[in-house]
Design a protein around this motif. Structure first.
Motif, PDB file in Angstrom:
ATOM      1  N   ILE A 114       0.840  -1.203   0.000  1.00  0.00           N
ATOM      2  CA  ILE A 114       0.000   0.000   0.000  1.00  0.00           C
ATOM      3  C   ILE A 114       0.873   1.250   0.000  1.00  0.00           C
ATOM      4  CG2 ILE A 114      -1.687   1.315   1.332  1.00  0.00           C
ATOM      5  CD1 ILE A 114      -2.880  -1.338   2.247  1.00  0.00           C
ATOM      6  N   ALA A 115       1.951   1.228   0.782  1.00  0.00           N
ATOM      7  CA  ALA A 115       2.869   2.371   0.795  1.00  0.00           C
ATOM      8  C   ALA A 115       3.487   2.581  -0.581  1.00  0.00           C
ATOM      9  CB  ALA A 115       3.956   2.146   1.840  1.00  0.00           C
ATOM     10  N   LEU A 116       3.832   1.513  -1.276  1.00  0.00           N
ATOM     11  CA  LEU A 116       4.379   1.628  -2.627  1.00  0.00           C
ATOM     12  C   LEU A 116       3.353   2.230  -3.587  1.00  0.00           C
ATOM     13  CD1 LEU A 116       6.303  -1.755  -2.919  1.00  0.00           C
ATOM     14  CD2 LEU A 116       7.332   0.526  -2.985  1.00  0.00           C
ATOM     15  N   LEU A 117       2.108   1.775  -3.497  1.00  0.00           N
ATOM     16  CA  LEU A 117       1.066   2.316  -4.369  1.00  0.00           C
ATOM     17  C   LEU A 117       0.859   3.806  -4.111  1.00  0.00           C
ATOM     18  CD1 LEU A 117      -1.554  -0.585  -4.243  1.00  0.00           C
ATOM     19  CD2 LEU A 117      -0.209   0.135  -6.220  1.00  0.00           C
ATOM     20  N   GLU A 118       0.841   4.194  -2.845  1.00  0.00           N
ATOM     21  CA  GLU A 118       0.678   5.619  -2.520  1.00  0.00           C
ATOM     22  C   GLU A 118       1.837   6.434  -3.072  1.00  0.00           C
ATOM     23  OE1 GLU A 118      -1.842   5.319   1.683  1.00  0.00           O
ATOM     24  OE2 GLU A 118       0.356   5.214   1.719  1.00  0.00           O
ATOM     25  N   ALA A 119       3.046   5.897  -2.952  1.00  0.00           N
ATOM     26  CA  ALA A 119       4.213   6.620  -3.465  1.00  0.00           C
ATOM     27  C   ALA A 119       4.170   6.733  -4.985  1.00  0.00           C
ATOM     28  CB  ALA A 119       5.493   5.907  -3.018  1.00  0.00           C
ATOM     29  N   ILE A 120       3.707   5.685  -5.656  1.00  0.00           N
ATOM     30  CA  ILE A 120       3.610   5.715  -7.118  1.00  0.00           C
ATOM     31  C   ILE A 120       2.596   6.758  -7.567  1.00  0.00           C
ATOM     32  CG2 ILE A 120       2.868   4.374  -9.125  1.00  0.00           C
ATOM     33  CD1 ILE A 120       4.010   1.883  -7.655  1.00  0.00           C
ATOM     34  N   VAL A 121       1.450   6.823  -6.888  1.00  0.00           N
ATOM     35  CA  VAL A 121       0.424   7.808  -7.245  1.00  0.00           C
ATOM     36  C   VAL A 121       0.936   9.221  -6.979  1.00  0.00           C
ATOM     37  CG1 VAL A 121      -1.900   8.631  -6.728  1.00  0.00           C
ATOM     38  CG2 VAL A 121      -1.457   6.178  -6.889  1.00  0.00           C
ATOM     39  N   ASP A 122       1.598   9.428  -5.835  1.00  0.00           N
ATOM     40  CA  ASP A 122       2.157  10.752  -5.531  1.00  0.00           C
ATOM     41  C   ASP A 122       3.177  11.163  -6.581  1.00  0.00           C
ATOM     42  OD1 ASP A 122       0.602  10.915  -3.291  1.00  0.00           O
ATOM     43  OD2 ASP A 122       2.189  10.342  -1.888  1.00  0.00           O
ATOM     44  N   ARG A 123       4.004  10.219  -6.997  1.00  0.00           N
ATOM     45  CA  ARG A 123       5.013  10.511  -8.017  1.00  0.00           C
ATOM     46  C   ARG A 123       4.359  10.867  -9.351  1.00  0.00           C
ATOM     47  NH1 ARG A 123       9.338  12.912  -9.711  1.00  0.00           N
ATOM     48  NH2 ARG A 123      10.496  11.772 -11.317  1.00  0.00           N
ATOM     49  N   ALA A 124       3.267  10.187  -9.693  1.00  0.00           N
ATOM     50  CA  ALA A 124       2.550  10.509 -10.931  1.00  0.00           C
ATOM     51  C   ALA A 124       2.049  11.951 -10.904  1.00  0.00           C
ATOM     52  CB  ALA A 124       1.395   9.541 -11.133  1.00  0.00           C
ATOM     53  N   ALA A 125       1.536  12.378  -9.752  1.00  0.00           N
ATOM     54  CA  ALA A 125       1.076  13.765  -9.631  1.00  0.00           C
ATOM     55  C   ALA A 125       2.237  14.735  -9.802  1.00  0.00           C
ATOM     56  CB  ALA A 125       0.403  13.967  -8.278  1.00  0.00           C
ATOM     57  N   ASP A 126       3.389  14.415  -9.216  1.00  0.00           N
ATOM     58  CA  ASP A 126       4.565  15.286  -9.356  1.00  0.00           C
ATOM     59  C   ASP A 126       4.998  15.385 -10.819  1.00  0.00           C
ATOM     60  OD1 ASP A 126       4.554  15.611  -6.627  1.00  0.00           O
ATOM     61  OD2 ASP A 126       6.108  14.105  -6.243  1.00  0.00           O
ATOM     62  N   ILE A 127       4.995  14.255 -11.523  1.00  0.00           N
ATOM     63  CA  ILE A 127       5.399  14.266 -12.934  1.00  0.00           C
ATOM     64  C   ILE A 127       4.445  15.135 -13.745  1.00  0.00           C
ATOM     65  CG2 ILE A 127       5.620  12.835 -15.004  1.00  0.00           C
ATOM     66  CD1 ILE A 127       6.484  10.534 -13.175  1.00  0.00           C
ATOM     67  N   LEU A 128       3.158  15.023 -13.466  1.00  0.00           N
ATOM     68  CA  LEU A 128       2.182  15.809 -14.214  1.00  0.00           C
ATOM     69  C   LEU A 128       2.348  17.298 -13.947  1.00  0.00           C
ATOM     70  CD1 LEU A 128       0.050  15.110 -16.244  1.00  0.00           C
ATOM     71  CD2 LEU A 128      -1.645  15.024 -14.419  1.00  0.00           C
ATOM     72  N   GLU A 129       2.726  17.665 -12.730  1.00  0.00           N
ATOM     73  CA  GLU A 129       2.997  19.071 -12.432  1.00  0.00           C
ATOM     74  C   GLU A 129       4.194  19.570 -13.243  1.00  0.00           C
ATOM     75  OE1 GLU A 129       3.527  19.333  -8.252  1.00  0.00           O
ATOM     76  OE2 GLU A 129       1.419  18.940  -7.768  1.00  0.00           O
ATOM     77  N   VAL A 130       5.217  18.727 -13.384  1.00  0.00           N
ATOM     78  CA  VAL A 130       6.377  19.100 -14.201  1.00  0.00           C
ATOM     79  C   VAL A 130       5.959  19.308 -15.654  1.00  0.00           C
ATOM     80  CG1 VAL A 130       8.593  18.297 -15.106  1.00  0.00           C
ATOM     81  CG2 VAL A 130       8.048  17.970 -12.693  1.00  0.00           C
ATOM     82  N   VAL A 131       5.121  18.409 -16.168  1.00  0.00           N
ATOM     83  CA  VAL A 131       4.654  18.532 -17.552  1.00  0.00           C
ATOM     84  C   VAL A 131       3.835  19.805 -17.727  1.00  0.00           C
ATOM     85  CG1 VAL A 131       3.221  17.476 -19.329  1.00  0.00           C
ATOM     86  CG2 VAL A 131       4.668  16.047 -17.920  1.00  0.00           C
ATOM     87  N   ALA A 132       2.983  20.102 -16.753  1.00  0.00           N
ATOM     88  CA  ALA A 132       2.180  21.331 -16.835  1.00  0.00           C
ATOM     89  C   ALA A 132       3.088  22.559 -16.886  1.00  0.00           C
ATOM     90  CB  ALA A 132       1.228  21.411 -15.643  1.00  0.00           C
TER      91      ALA A 132
END
Length: 324
Positions: free
Chosen positions: A135-153
């Protein structure tokens, strides 16, 4: 390479294992990075079930990626790595979950796994329990996806400012490099596509884990529900950024076309303006004996004046019509 996380002396210790070395007792998390066949077989024997090979991990059917063989759950999802570089990597990571251990199988280095490893080594709750680690890994993966999308924006914001500069800005302006902007937009669009692919499989994995996984506490179920909502909201935002990228790509191509048209118009105007002087020069360049102007003192200045006037009149007309 195999790294086992097990409790030792009251804390979690990461233990790299050499080839042929057995997994220590009590290891709740076993991470395999670019394993060879012998390492795969050894960890599979520890789990009591063979781990999927490369071909199986790259199947696109959900039934091949998510397999329930109680008490073992095998889940493979694509995860991004090196997202900030010009060559992001999207490759599958396999999670094999049993009541006693979590095995992660990967061939690249996604940042979320490194962040959870750091939490484990600091003595956090993760790596004490396999499900908690997952579960901790899944949360970290989702958080990282949000960070990547902010970089793209942010990249899209920069491309927008390049394509549509502030008309009220003062000072010298550099001509924008349309080709570089077009390349940047293409990379951003590709990264968003990879991210959406990853998020789609993460959402399916959470649903599979919730339906087929082991007994969970109320807190763990709530965290998975929160992760599911986050995946949906990030996916919606990714869709918006996809539309924005398409709009900016269309705008960049349109501006490149407008630049080409302006260049062609300039050549056309120049050719049209210099056509009458060329005609006059051609006439007086002909070798006829009877050309009265050739014998006059004013003949040469008159020819020059006629050429200048014949060029000025079309330019004046073009400007009056607003073509230049």
């Amino acid at each position: 390479m195999i790294t086992a996380y097990a409790r030792a002396g009251g804390r979690i210790v990461a233990t790299p294992l050499a080839t042929g070395e057995s997994v220590p007792a009590g290891a709740a998390w076993i991470d395999l990075f670019q394993p060879d066949p012998a390492e795969l077989a050894a960890v599979g024997a520890t789990l009591g079930h063979p781990l999927p090979g490369t071909a199986e991990r790259r199947e696109i059917e959900a039934s091949s990626r998510f397999v329930a063989d109680p008490p073992l759950l095998t889940m493979t999802v694509p995860i991004l790595a090196d997202a900030e570089s010009d060559r992001p990597v999207l490759d599958g990571v396999t999670f094999a979950l049993t009541p006693d251990a979590l095995v992660t199988l990967r061939h690249h280095e996604p940042r979320p796994l490194k962040s959870v490893e750091a939490l484990a080594e600091r003595g956090e709750r993760v790596a004490l329990d396999p499900l908690e680690t997952l579960i901790a890994l899944l949360e970290a993966i989702v958080d990282r996806a949000a960070d990547i999308l902010e970089v793209v924006a942010g990249r899209l914001d920069g491309a927008s400012r390049t394509l549509f500069p502030d008309p009220s800005a003062t000072g010298p302006r550099r001509r924008p490099d349309r080709a570089a902007t077009l390349s940047s937009l293409g990379r951003a669009g590709e990264l968003i596509g990879q991210l959406r692919d990853s998020l789609g499989w993460i959402g399916r994995m959470i649903g599979f884990l919730t339906a087929s996984g082991p007994t969970m506490s109320a807190d763990q179920r709530q965290r998975l529900k929160t992760a599911t909502r986050d995946v949906r909201s990030i996916t919606d935002y990714a869709d918006y950024q996809t539309q924005r990228t398409a709009m900016l790509l269309d705008a960049a191509l349109g501006l490149i076309g407008a630049d080409a048209n302006n260049l062609t118009k300039g050549f056309t105007i120049a050719a049209t303006a210099f056509l009458p002087p060329t005609l006059i020069a051609s006439i007086y360049g002909m070798n006829f004996e009877v050309m009265p102007e050739l014998g006059r003192v004013w003949g040469y200045p008159a020819a020059l004046a006629a050429m200048v006037l014949s060029a000025a009149v079309p330019l004046w007309y073009f400007r009056r019509r607003g073509w230049i």
